[in-house]
Design an enzyme around this catalytic site. Structure first.
Site, PDB file in Angstrom:
ATOM      1  N   ASN A   1       0.832  -1.203   0.000  1.00 32.47           N
ATOM      2  CA  ASN A   1       0.000   0.000   0.000  1.00 32.47           C
ATOM      3  C   ASN A   1       0.869   1.255   0.000  1.00 32.47           C
ATOM      4  OD1 ASN A   1      -0.170  -1.355   2.738  1.00 32.47           O
ATOM      5  ND2 ASN A   1      -1.175   0.507   3.356  1.00 32.47           N
ATOM      6  N   ASP A   2       0.739   2.143   0.953  1.00 31.38           N
ATOM      7  CA  ASP A   2       1.290   3.500   0.832  1.00 31.38           C
ATOM      8  C   ASP A   2       2.780   3.577   0.486  1.00 31.38           C
ATOM      9  OD1 ASP A   2      -1.104   3.492   2.198  1.00 31.38           O
ATOM     10  OD2 ASP A   2      -0.399   4.659   3.903  1.00 31.38           O
ATOM     11  N   PRO A   3       3.147   4.566  -0.353  1.00 31.80           N
ATOM     12  CA  PRO A   3       4.560   4.942  -0.456  1.00 31.80           C
ATOM     13  C   PRO A   3       4.988   5.616   0.845  1.00 31.80           C
ATOM     14  CG  PRO A   3       3.204   6.458  -1.759  1.00 31.80           C
ATOM     15  CD  PRO A   3       2.283   5.415  -1.214  1.00 31.80           C
TER      16      PRO A   3
ATOM     17  N   GLN B   1       4.640   0.359   2.301  1.00 36.73           N
ATOM     18  CA  GLN B   1       3.894  -0.518   3.200  1.00 36.73           C
ATOM     19  C   GLN B   1       3.740  -1.873   2.524  1.00 36.73           C
ATOM     20  OE1 GLN B   1       1.959   0.709   6.478  1.00 36.73           O
ATOM     21  NE2 GLN B   1       4.069   1.348   6.182  1.00 36.73           N
TER      22      GLN B   1
ATOM     23  N   SER C   1       2.701   3.936   8.074  1.00 40.16           N
ATOM     24  CA  SER C   1       3.338   4.941   7.229  1.00 40.16           C
ATOM     25  C   SER C   1       4.069   6.042   7.975  1.00 40.16           C
ATOM     26  CB  SER C   1       2.290   5.570   6.319  1.00 40.16           C
ATOM     27  OG  SER C   1       1.930   4.632   5.346  1.00 40.16           O
TER      28      SER C   1
END
Ligand SMILES: *[C@@H]1O[C@H](CO)[C@@H](O)[C@H](O)[C@H]1NC(C)=O
Ligand SMILES: *[C@@H]1O[C@H](CO)[C@@H](O)[C@H](O)[C@H]1NC(C)=O
Length: 566
Positions: A52-54, A69, A114
């Site tokens: 998922n997230d950068p 993530q 994150s």
């Protein structure tokens, strides 16, 4: 200089824990194109499993770093999320490294969520990230590289005094996360934001620190907006009012405005505001309100974005998580889930009312087989194939010129929500000016196609340009989210041609209208229009003709994407 010395000494005397060996080896057998028609060629993704997230993008000592993530054990989200790590020289080709931060300590045992990287004086990178602690509370933790001489910063050590920020009073344990990159004001103090909510009011808390280790909450948050739910992955950065170049995060003067971006978790959308920031009272005055119909980076799928300043080319670069639109069963079958958008430069539009985004020029390294033509008239009902490029891996730029605009239809006064107009007036509905645009990932018989198109209306003596991305016919497969996306494009079609740029990469289509003023990203899963069978067309189904004043298209080669080179 003094500050540099302080930082050095603080980090030297601080106790950072031991590095554990995080080498979970992933047997990355590379899927073939027929087994994996939706795997991408030039979009960031791990060898396999969930992403998922950068996180923490940065440029450090000649190398671009990107963390993300990751569930290293499977293709679905889990309660054991790690920070995975890749490095690059060009933001195109990426080398995978060992996992950087693993959930191992009481302050992050239930996941390492994150966060961001900041380069401290003395050239020391530091990561702040959210840990889910042993009591399932969200807390903020600090980690630094084990060996600053290691060119890839392979190993990261956590500060043993973590967490550096505890859950504030009155906030639910799972409502406190995603620290930003820090900025420093003239008073020499660092600031970060942390996303939160209280009773559905979204909150960006400000924390301040002199040494990056002890942090205190500023009395009032930077901003709160009732009814928006938790704010995830806040991003706060300056933009020049008069230049498309990037600005380093701590720069503050009369030539900049500040962007505050927040991810609204309840809606899975990233919204931003442009405003004026004054650090003395931590005062931020946005010039636009945050409502569900205001400014977004992207009006398709685009979430948990993060930006960083790239000193090499003096620009601010933005990336985001683009999640799957297929089912969990599909993700298990594919063995992976989640992409990052292609990196975009981001800057303030000349009108100072919105941002502009554009894919970074490095994509040109991957270009081959350019096809181009000029002045092609598309009469009512025309469909023209763009031949000579690989339609499943392409970059296409088109400029449309419209004449006789006074003939444009009056817009229905009830049409206010652009996404709704696009889904009611999808690509199959004939209008006057529009639909015209691009048919991407089309099968031979056009049963499968994704139409990215425009319509032009008149309203109160002005022209309104609508941009749509219609996924309703993108796949013959069922059980896929085929939502049609749409947004207005703030240009005057009398003055400017209507331009469209679209990056096509097997299962992702990123479109940029008006030179990057309106962006729409979509995920698609064709079953027929795959690999060499995919086709690409320009079309006009409106009754008025439109002229393509120029078209350029390229095949885009495969990047080295997180594959271990022998
Ligand atoms: C740090 O990294 C450098 C460069 O890779 C290496 O030569 C050195 O041995 C490393 N130091 C330690 C303590 O591992
Ligand atoms: C991911 O995709 C699904 C289905 O398309 C959507 O409902 C969900 O909100 C998405 N989540 C995020 C964070 O984008």
């Amino acid at each position: 200089m003094r500050r540099t010395a302080i930082f050095f000494s603080i980090f030297l005397v601080l106790d950072f824990g031991h590095v554990q060996s995080n080498s979970i080896t992933s047997e990355s057998k590379l899927p073939s194109a027929t087994e994996q028609p939706h795997r991408t060629a030039f979009h960031f993704q791990p060898p396999q499993n969930w992403m998922n997230d950068p996180n923490g993008p940065m440029y450090y000592n000649g190398v671009y770093h990107l963390f993300y993530q990751h569930n290293p054990f499977g293709p679905l989200f889990s309660n054991q999320i790690y920070w995975a790590h890749s490095v690059s020289q060009d933001l195109i080709n990426w080398i995978p490294l060992d996992l950087a931060i693993a959930p191992t300590e009481p302050f992050d045992i239930n996941s390492c969520w994150s966060g961001s990287a900041t380069i401290l004086p003395g050239n020391i990178p530091a990561i702040l990230y959210t840990g889910i602690d042993s009591e399932n509370r969200q807390v903020q933790n600090l980690a630094v590289p084990k060996n600053l001489s290691d060119p890839y910063l392979n190993e990261w050590v956590k500060y043993t005094g973590n967490p550096v920020i505890n859950l504030p009073d009155g906030i639910q344990p799972d409502d406190f996360r995603d620290p930003t990159t820090a900025w420093m004001a003239d008073d020499g103090r660092w600031r970060i934001l942390v996303g939160s909510q209280k009773d559905k009011t979204g909150i960006a808390f400000v924390y301040q620190s002199d040494d990056f280790v002890s942090w205190s909450k500023y009395d009032s948050p930077l901003l709160t907006v009732p009814g928006t739910g938790i704010w995830e992955c806040p991003d706060f950065f300056p933009v020049w009012v008069d230049s498309a170049k990037g600005v380093d995060t701590s720069v503050m003067n009369s030539r900049v405005k500040h962007v505050l971006k927040v991810g609204l978790f309840d809606y899975a959308r990233d919204y931003y505001m442009i405003g004026n920031y004054s650090p003395s009272k931590e005062n931020y005055v946005p010039q636009n309100e945050l409502t569900l119909s205001t400014l977004r980076y992207d009006y398709g799928k685009y979430y948990a974005s993060k930006s960083f300043f790239d000193p090499v080319k003096d620009r601010r670069i933005l990336m985001a998580w683009v999640n799957e639109s297929d089912s969990e069963a599909d993700d298990i079958a594919k063995g992976w889930s989640g992409l990052h958008s292609f990196p975009r430069s981001v800057w303030l539009d000349q009108n100072q009312k919105q941002l502009v985004q554009w894919p970074i020029d490095e994509i040109e390294m991957l270009y081959e087989n350019e096809v181009s033509f000029q002045y092609k008239k598309l009469e009512d009902g025309s469909l023209h194939e763009i031949q000579g490029v690989t339609a499943s891996q392409a970059d296409v730029k088109i400029s449309f010129k419209l004449a006789n605009l006074e003939e444009a239809e009056e817009m229905d006064p009830g049409w206010v929500d652009p996404q709704l107009i696009c889904s009611e007036q999808d690509a199959s509905k004939q209008g006057k000016f529009g639909p015209f645009g691009l048919l991407a990932l089309a099968s031979n018989d056009l049963t499968e196609q994704t139409a990215i198109f425009f319509r032009v209306f008149q309203k109160n003596g002005r022209y309104v340009v609508l941009m749509c991305s219609d996924q309703s016919r993108s796949s013959t497969k069922n059980g896929i989210d085929k939502t049609i996306y749409g947004a207005f494009l703030e240009i005057d079609p009398q003055e400017d041609e209507i331009s469209l740029r679209t990056l096509i990469d097997h299962s992702i289509i990123e479109s940029f209208g008006g030179g990057g003023k309106t962006c729409i990203t979509a995920r698609v899963y064709p079953t027929l229009a795959i690999g060499g069978d995919a086709r690409l067309f320009v079309f006009n189904y409106g009754t008025e003709s439109v002229v393509i004043s120029e078209l350029n298209a390229w095949s885009v080669k495969k990047a080295q994407m997180n594959v271990q080179t022998p």
